[in-house]
Write a protein that holds these residues in place. Structure first.
Motif: not given
Length: 119
Positions: A17-18, A79-80, A90-91, A97-99
């Protein structure tokens, strides 16, 4: 599990999902990050990106760690899928997720000093 628990994953939550309508391209960081925060608050997952929900110890709390890891991986996937493909590369290698959130903030939330000076 109680839906108020940050480790709760609803059956409709899917890794592909986005969560926000527009992908992060760098220039739209401010509006993208606000929209993403709202989406994560709605899903009770904002603690994963604001640092308030750290990973439990894998050795002393293996069940909690497994639940945290499942939710963290779901957020990493969201996020990706919510950034342009060149940024998603890069993800993929991040562990939390914090990083990713901190890296994106540090990379894209920089103010434009010349524009501010002109104002």
């Amino acid at each position: 599990m109680d839906s108020r628990n940050p480790y709760y994953v609803h059956h409709s939550d899917q890794p592909g999902h986005m969560l926000v309508p527009t992908k992060l391209n760098g220039a739209n960081y401010q509006s993208w990050s606000k929209a993403m925060i709202h989406a994560l608050i709605a899903k009770n997952k904002v603690g994963f990106i604001d640092g308030s929900l750290a990973a439990p110890s894998k050795e002393t709390h293996p069940v909690d760690f497994a639940l945290w890891n499942q939710s963290n991986s779901m957020i990493l996937s969201w996020l990706s899928h919510s950034v342009e493909p060149d940024l998603a590369e890069g993800i993929i290698h991040a562990k939390s997720a914090l990083e990713v959130w901190v890296e994106l903030r540090d990379q894209f939330s920089q103010k434009n000093a010349p524009a501010i000076f002109q104002i």
